[in-house]
Design a protein around this motif. Structure first.
Motif, PDB file in Angstrom:
ATOM      1  N   VAL A 182      69.348  13.670  45.858  1.00 46.10           N
ATOM      2  CA  VAL A 182      69.509  14.563  44.703  1.00 46.10           C
ATOM      3  C   VAL A 182      68.198  15.266  44.390  1.00 46.10           C
ATOM      4  N   ALA A 183      67.097  14.516  44.435  1.00 48.43           N
ATOM      5  CA  ALA A 183      65.800  15.135  44.165  1.00 48.43           C
ATOM      6  C   ALA A 183      65.439  16.176  45.220  1.00 48.43           C
ATOM      7  N   GLY A 184      65.851  15.922  46.479  1.00 53.17           N
ATOM      8  CA  GLY A 184      65.572  16.886  47.528  1.00 53.17           C
ATOM      9  C   GLY A 184      66.310  18.193  47.334  1.00 53.17           C
ATOM     10  N   GLN A 185      67.443  18.147  46.638  1.00 49.53           N
ATOM     11  CA  GLN A 185      68.185  19.364  46.349  1.00 49.53           C
ATOM     12  C   GLN A 185      67.592  20.152  45.193  1.00 49.53           C
ATOM     13  N   LEU A 186      66.610  19.567  44.516  1.00 47.35           N
ATOM     14  CA  LEU A 186      65.999  20.224  43.358  1.00 47.35           C
ATOM     15  C   LEU A 186      64.597  20.725  43.684  1.00 47.35           C
TER      16      LEU A 186
END
Length: 436
Positions: free
Chosen positions: A164-168
């Protein structure tokens, strides 16, 4: 720019900065929550497809959804029939690859009839893409028993937060950029305020030194003019009087210049360079006898050993005593006291002067600061005495506390570690030898 306008600009700037950071944090949190929700929905759809494939393989028709989510990264999928672990892992990898759910996962197959784990493995996203075998999980691991499920497998995504953090990346990059802008703005504001304060200090210093030096210079010019009169030699008393004035004012001018130079030198070399064992009681007694009338003593500590720079300590006490005598409307009463509390030496300089309002307690230790008195300059000075006191105390590691109220005098209280017990002291209070 007025001081009130600067305060308003600072307050508005702080409010703007807090607002920007708050909005950025809210949007980042919402974006993360949206990413989590999308991850769960994608995982739910992929696992439902795996369940449908297993049902078609076993020729079973499911009448309801087979996927149950127990937590943010933990799912249970009903199969209603035994399933081969290798085939299940193949179905999982294909489904996750189709939905671009490239992350590590671990799964376990459970048989409710035997109430034990049949098979379990941890699959890395890198190994899955390269076709390597998964890492087995111990069968001793306990899985929750789901009511109404006979055959099912559980799956967990330990790297969900990282995915999820990588998508942000864009949100995080913008947040970092905003943070850097805020830091640079705050630093710029701090530099501007610091430069303004330095400008105020410079202005105060110029005003003070102009006022303090103008008086002796004017007096010397007047005295020089009188001494240049042709008939001054015929008036010996008058000649002697003006010669005395010239001598006193020149000494005063020299002392003022010497104070500034001494402070500048101490700022370069330090305020506690040559520390020796001193007898504070003896030093206070010697100082008290130099004034007329003598100062009062309340020396309860016996003895009062102190490790300090002798010149710095003498100058500190002299500054406090001079201030106490100058800022007094009646007959000055200055008390020098010492006492011990545990392993610390408490000593103070107390007076019956005009006192200092609480709003000025911290500011009076600033360089060139003097308590505002309008345009009245009854007391001479550059505003360096208490600044010197604070610097000496800080250099020695002493604690300093001011107790003062307008009209009730002032008390400067110091707390310092006890030094070595003195054996022999000189006339000025310097310890020749000391032991614990």
């Amino acid at each position: 720019m007025s001081r009130s306008l600067i305060r308003i600009l600072v307050v508005l700037s702080v409010i703007a900065i807090v607002g920007i950071l708050t909005v950025q944090a809210i949007w980042l949190r919402r974006a993360y929550a949206l990413g989590e929700r999308q991850f769960r929905q994608t995982a739910f759809v992929a696992l439902q497809e795996v369940s449908d494939e297993v049902a078609r393989l076993n020729r079973i028709r499911q009448s309801r959804s087979a996927v149950t989510q127990l937590s943010a990264d933990y799912f249970v999928v009903r199969t209603d029939a035994p399933i081969d672990p290798i085939l299940l892992e193949h179905y999982l990898q294909n489904a996750f690859r189709r939905h671009r759910l490239l992350t590590d996962f671990e799964y376990g197959i459970y048989n409710c009839e035997s109430e034990r784990m049949v098979y379990g493995a941890y699959v890395s996203s890198q190994k899955a893409s390269s076709g390597q075998l998964a890492k087995r999980i111990s069968r001793r691991r306990t899985l929750p028993k789901i009511q109404g499920y006979t055959y099912y497998f559980e799956i967990r995504f330990p790297g969900q937060a990282g995915v999820v953090a990588g998508q942000l990346d864009g949100w995080i990059a913008s947040s970092v950029a905003v943070g850097l802008v805020v830091l640079l703005f705050g630093y710029t504001l701090w530099v501007v305020l610091r430069q303004r304060r330095l400008a105020e200090i410079q202005r105060d210093f110029i005003n003070n030194i102009t006022h303090e030096l103008q008086t002796p210079v004017s007096t010397l010019r007047i005295a020089a003019g009188v001494l240049q009169q042709p008939d001054i030699g015929q008036q010996p008393d008058r000649l002697h009087q003006y010669a005395r004035i010239v001598n006193e004012e020149s000494r005063r001018l020299q002392q003022q210049v010497q104070n500034i130079l001494q402070l500048a030198r101490r700022q370069r070399t330090g305020f506690a360079q040559e520390r020796t064992q001193l007898d504070l009681n003896g030093m206070m007694t010697s100082l008290a006898n130099h004034y007329s009338p003598p100062l009062q003593l309340a020396l309860q500590a016996e003895p009062a050993p102190l490790l300090a720079d002798q010149y710095a300590l003498e100058t500190l006490l002299a500054n406090l005593i001079d201030n106490a005598r100058k800022y007094c409307e009646g007959t000055p009463c200055v008390v020098l006291s010492t006492r011990t509390e545990g392993n610390r030496l408490i000593w103070s300089v107390t007076d019956n002067g005009i006192g200092i309002a609480r709003t000025h307690h911290k500011a009076i230790f600033r360089q060139f600061y003097r308590v505002p008195t309008g345009n009245v300059h009854d007391v001479k000075g550059f505003g360096l005495g208490l600044y010197y006191v604070q610097q000496v105390a800080r250099a020695h590691g002493w604690r300093i506390r001011l107790e003062s109220q307008p009209g009730q005098g002032s008390s400067f209280v110091f707390s310092s570690p006890l030094g070595k017990r003195p054996q022999v002291t000189g006339a000025t209070g310097v310890v020749v030898d000391g032991v614990n």
